[in-house]
Design an enzyme around this catalytic site. Sequence first.
Site, PDB file in Angstrom:
ATOM      1  N   ASP A  71       0.853  -1.184   0.000  1.00  0.00           N
ATOM      2  CA  ASP A  71       0.000   0.000   0.000  1.00  0.00           C
ATOM      3  C   ASP A  71       0.887   1.231   0.000  1.00  0.00           C
ATOM      4  OD1 ASP A  71      -2.445  -1.329  -0.013  1.00  0.00           O
ATOM      5  OD2 ASP A  71      -2.587  -1.378   2.171  1.00  0.00           O
TER       6      ASP A  71
ATOM      7  N   ASP B 282      -6.583  -1.175  -5.056  1.00  0.00           N
ATOM      8  CA  ASP B 282      -7.706  -0.832  -4.174  1.00  0.00           C
ATOM      9  C   ASP B 282      -8.596   0.223  -4.838  1.00  0.00           C
ATOM     10  OD1 ASP B 282      -6.633  -2.525  -2.211  1.00  0.00           O
ATOM     11  OD2 ASP B 282      -5.636  -0.881  -1.166  1.00  0.00           O
TER      12      ASP B 282
END
Length: 153
Positions: free
Chosen positions: A115, A131
């Site tokens: 991330d 995402d």
Amino acid sequence: MKKRGLVAWIIGSLILFDQLVKSYVVKTIALGEIKSWIPNLVSLTYLQNRGAAFSMLQDQQWFFAVITLVVMVGAIWYLHKHIEDSSWTVFGLILIIAGGLGNFIDRISQGFVVDMFHLDFINFAIFNVADSYLTVGVIVLMIAMLKEEMNGN
């Protein structure tokens, strides 16, 4: 057959972009470091998410891999059956499949998802390109399905 090839190419390109961004972040930002990208809006960081969305269910990678595989098979089957439907339905499914497979690649190859996007103006979970695909894809698919339902299709 031409449309299926284009759809496959788009999905592959989206996955490649996701993986390139993740690779760039891993190579240029130390784990946990935060670098300003768009001042007061978005920073880049490198986080290893070993859970689901918002880091829930930490270290359950095989569980997520199996769930992702089931969802991806379902999404690909649905796309195959509905490839001639609304462009919005197809677009939503493309994003969902690309996002799911982008994070699936991370889980299988590394045991975690990379991330990197940190919103500076709000306290929100750190997320990645895949995402974003998933979030937008689900919204687009829901709107397309609601629109079809309202039109009686």
